[in-house]
Design a protein around this motif. Structure first.
Motif, PDB file in Angstrom:
ATOM      1  N   LEU A  95       0.837  -1.201   0.000  1.00 41.79           N
ATOM      2  CA  LEU A  95       0.000   0.000   0.000  1.00 41.79           C
ATOM      3  C   LEU A  95       0.876   1.256   0.000  1.00 41.79           C
ATOM      4  N   SER A  96       0.351   2.304  -0.580  1.00 42.56           N
ATOM      5  CA  SER A  96       1.049   3.593  -0.548  1.00 42.56           C
ATOM      6  C   SER A  96       0.976   4.162   0.862  1.00 42.56           C
ATOM      7  N   ILE A  97       1.790   5.165   1.128  1.00 44.56           N
ATOM      8  CA  ILE A  97       1.798   5.802   2.452  1.00 44.56           C
ATOM      9  C   ILE A  97       0.440   6.460   2.744  1.00 44.56           C
ATOM     10  N   ILE A  98      -0.187   7.007   1.724  1.00 44.53           N
ATOM     11  CA  ILE A  98      -1.512   7.615   1.901  1.00 44.53           C
ATOM     12  C   ILE A  98      -2.536   6.539   2.245  1.00 44.53           C
ATOM     13  N   SER A  99      -2.487   5.414   1.531  1.00 46.91           N
ATOM     14  CA  SER A  99      -3.405   4.305   1.833  1.00 46.91           C
ATOM     15  C   SER A  99      -3.165   3.777   3.243  1.00 46.91           C
ATOM     16  N   PHE A 100      -1.887   3.706   3.625  1.00 50.07           N
ATOM     17  CA  PHE A 100      -1.562   3.268   4.983  1.00 50.07           C
ATOM     18  C   PHE A 100      -2.251   4.165   6.009  1.00 50.07           C
ATOM     19  N   PHE A 101      -2.112   5.485   5.859  1.00 47.66           N
ATOM     20  CA  PHE A 101      -2.710   6.400   6.833  1.00 47.66           C
ATOM     21  C   PHE A 101      -4.234   6.331   6.821  1.00 47.66           C
ATOM     22  N   ILE A 102      -4.819   6.152   5.651  1.00 48.87           N
ATOM     23  CA  ILE A 102      -6.284   6.006   5.572  1.00 48.87           C
ATOM     24  C   ILE A 102      -6.713   4.739   6.308  1.00 48.87           C
ATOM     25  N   PHE A 103      -6.035   3.630   6.019  1.00 47.67           N
ATOM     26  CA  PHE A 103      -6.367   2.368   6.683  1.00 47.67           C
ATOM     27  C   PHE A 103      -6.136   2.456   8.185  1.00 47.67           C
ATOM     28  N   TYR A 104      -5.050   3.098   8.582  1.00 50.79           N
ATOM     29  CA  TYR A 104      -4.771   3.227  10.015  1.00 50.79           C
ATOM     30  C   TYR A 104      -5.863   4.033  10.706  1.00 50.79           C
ATOM     31  N   LEU A 105      -6.219   5.161  10.140  1.00 53.25           N
ATOM     32  CA  LEU A 105      -7.256   6.002  10.729  1.00 53.25           C
ATOM     33  C   LEU A 105      -8.578   5.246  10.816  1.00 53.25           C
ATOM     34  N   LEU A 106      -8.943   4.567   9.746  1.00 50.86           N
ATOM     35  CA  LEU A 106     -10.186   3.791   9.757  1.00 50.86           C
ATOM     36  C   LEU A 106     -10.122   2.650  10.773  1.00 50.86           C
ATOM     37  N   ALA A 107      -8.987   1.959  10.817  1.00 54.46           N
ATOM     38  CA  ALA A 107      -8.828   0.857  11.778  1.00 54.46           C
ATOM     39  C   ALA A 107      -8.934   1.368  13.206  1.00 54.46           C
ATOM     40  N   PHE A 108      -8.304   2.501  13.469  1.00 54.96           N
ATOM     41  CA  PHE A 108      -8.353   3.076  14.809  1.00 54.96           C
ATOM     42  C   PHE A 108      -9.791   3.458  15.189  1.00 54.96           C
ATOM     43  N   ILE A 109     -10.491   4.113  14.293  1.00 54.90           N
ATOM     44  CA  ILE A 109     -11.877   4.538  14.564  1.00 54.90           C
ATOM     45  C   ILE A 109     -12.778   3.322  14.783  1.00 54.90           C
ATOM     46  N   VAL A 110     -12.636   2.317  13.926  1.00 54.08           N
ATOM     47  CA  VAL A 110     -13.449   1.105  14.066  1.00 54.08           C
ATOM     48  C   VAL A 110     -13.136   0.407  15.396  1.00 54.08           C
ATOM     49  N   HIS A 111     -11.858   0.260  15.705  1.00 54.89           N
ATOM     50  CA  HIS A 111     -11.446  -0.415  16.936  1.00 54.89           C
ATOM     51  C   HIS A 111     -11.947   0.334  18.174  1.00 54.89           C
ATOM     52  N   LEU A 112     -11.754   1.624  18.195  1.00 52.72           N
ATOM     53  CA  LEU A 112     -12.205   2.428  19.327  1.00 52.72           C
ATOM     54  C   LEU A 112     -13.726   2.370  19.471  1.00 52.72           C
ATOM     55  N   SER A 113     -14.438   2.482  18.367  1.00 52.86           N
ATOM     56  CA  SER A 113     -15.904   2.458  18.397  1.00 52.86           C
ATOM     57  C   SER A 113     -16.438   1.132  18.925  1.00 52.86           C
ATOM     58  N   ILE A 114     -15.889   0.046  18.422  1.00 51.66           N
ATOM     59  CA  ILE A 114     -16.348  -1.276  18.866  1.00 51.66           C
ATOM     60  C   ILE A 114     -16.033  -1.483  20.342  1.00 51.66           C
ATOM     61  N   CYS A 115     -14.842  -1.099  20.753  1.00 51.17           N
ATOM     62  CA  CYS A 115     -14.459  -1.289  22.157  1.00 51.17           C
ATOM     63  C   CYS A 115     -15.282  -0.429  23.104  1.00 51.17           C
ATOM     64  N   LEU A 116     -15.703   0.734  22.655  1.00 51.17           N
ATOM     65  CA  LEU A 116     -16.540   1.584  23.494  1.00 51.17           C
ATOM     66  C   LEU A 116     -17.934   1.003  23.684  1.00 51.17           C
ATOM     67  N   LEU A 117     -18.334   0.090  22.792  1.00 50.96           N
ATOM     68  CA  LEU A 117     -19.629  -0.575  22.926  1.00 50.96           C
ATOM     69  C   LEU A 117     -19.623  -1.619  24.041  1.00 50.96           C
ATOM     70  N   TYR A 118     -18.436  -2.163  24.337  1.00 47.07           N
ATOM     71  CA  TYR A 118     -18.308  -3.160  25.395  1.00 47.07           C
ATOM     72  C   TYR A 118     -18.179  -2.443  26.733  1.00 47.07           C
ATOM     73  N   THR A 119     -18.782  -3.000  27.746  1.00 43.51           N
ATOM     74  CA  THR A 119     -18.679  -2.394  29.080  1.00 43.51           C
ATOM     75  C   THR A 119     -17.377  -2.751  29.778  1.00 43.51           C
ATOM     76  N   SER A 120     -16.871  -3.955  29.495  1.00 43.90           N
ATOM     77  CA  SER A 120     -15.586  -4.339  30.087  1.00 43.90           C
ATOM     78  C   SER A 120     -14.579  -4.497  28.959  1.00 43.90           C
ATOM     79  N   ASP A 121     -13.333  -4.235  29.265  1.00 39.25           N
ATOM     80  CA  ASP A 121     -12.265  -4.303  28.274  1.00 39.25           C
ATOM     81  C   ASP A 121     -11.371  -5.476  28.604  1.00 39.25           C
ATOM     82  N   ALA A 122     -11.884  -6.676  28.420  1.00 39.05           N
ATOM     83  CA  ALA A 122     -11.099  -7.868  28.718  1.00 39.05           C
ATOM     84  C   ALA A 122      -9.990  -8.010  27.697  1.00 39.05           C
ATOM     85  N   ALA A 123      -8.800  -8.271  28.156  1.00 39.36           N
ATOM     86  CA  ALA A 123      -7.668  -8.475  27.264  1.00 39.36           C
ATOM     87  C   ALA A 123      -6.929  -9.710  27.717  1.00 39.36           C
ATOM     88  N   ASP A 124      -6.596 -10.563  26.784  1.00 39.19           N
ATOM     89  CA  ASP A 124      -5.988 -11.840  27.111  1.00 39.19           C
ATOM     90  C   ASP A 124      -4.697 -11.977  26.379  1.00 39.19           C
TER      91      ASP A 124
END
Length: 166
Positions: free
Chosen positions: A137-166
């Motif tokens: 991927l190009s550097i621009i695609s990398f940053f787009i994917f990173y931003l989207l991945a971060f937003i998706v990850h944060l959004s999904i995790c905020l839906l959970y009440t507990s943040d279990a990590a294993d």
């Protein structure tokens, strides 16, 4: 670009969701051994590394069939690598929290929002950078994917009440 986004996000979302189920019901408990309790805490276990990696590989394999109408060993390997990278990318943040005196599974009282962001930024960065390298991927695609991945990850995790990590 849409297929690449699906290829990156869907397996990781599903494997991590399944992992939460494994944690909640204490499945595969024989693998619930800390990788290194002193450095990373009790919640970073071999179960997480093994389950997320293998389940991500299997989901990637199945998804590859739906996207490209064939099964490929490469898709399983890609999924497994991304699952491992996801888990390894969480370790520096865990180490940092242990050095700050924050116990495993606890939320810091001061600057909790900052640690929430760090908790989601670490694994998404690692996965996105490896995905960008493998898929050229190009550097621009990398940053787009990173931003989207971060937003998706944060959004999904905020839906959970507990943040279990294993």
């Amino acid at each position: 670009m849409l297929k690449l986004g699906i290829e990156l996000f869907i397996p990781l979302i599903l494997s991590n969701t399944l992992h939460l189920f494994v944690i909640k019901y204490n499945l595969l408990c024989f693998l619930k051994l800390p990788v290194h309790a002193t450095l990373f805490g009790q919640n970073k276990t071999y179960r997480g590394f093994i389950f997320v990696s293998i389940s991500n590989g299997i989901i990637q394999l199945i998804l590859n069939f739906f996207l490209y109408q064939h099964f490929s060993t490469e898709s399983f390997i890609l999924g497994t690598i991304l699952g491992l990278v996801y888990m390894f990318s969480e370790l520096p943040n865990s180490l940092f929290k242990r050095k700050m005196g924050i116990m495993s599974g606890e939320k810091p009282k001061k600057n909790a929002w900052l640690f929430t962001i760090l908790d989601k930024a670490d694994s998404t960065f690692g996965v996105t950078i490896v995905f960008a390298i493998i898929k050229s991927l190009s550097i621009i695609s990398f940053f787009i994917f990173y931003l989207l991945a971060f937003i998706v990850h944060l959004s999904i995790c905020l839906l959970y009440t507990s943040d279990a990590a294993d």
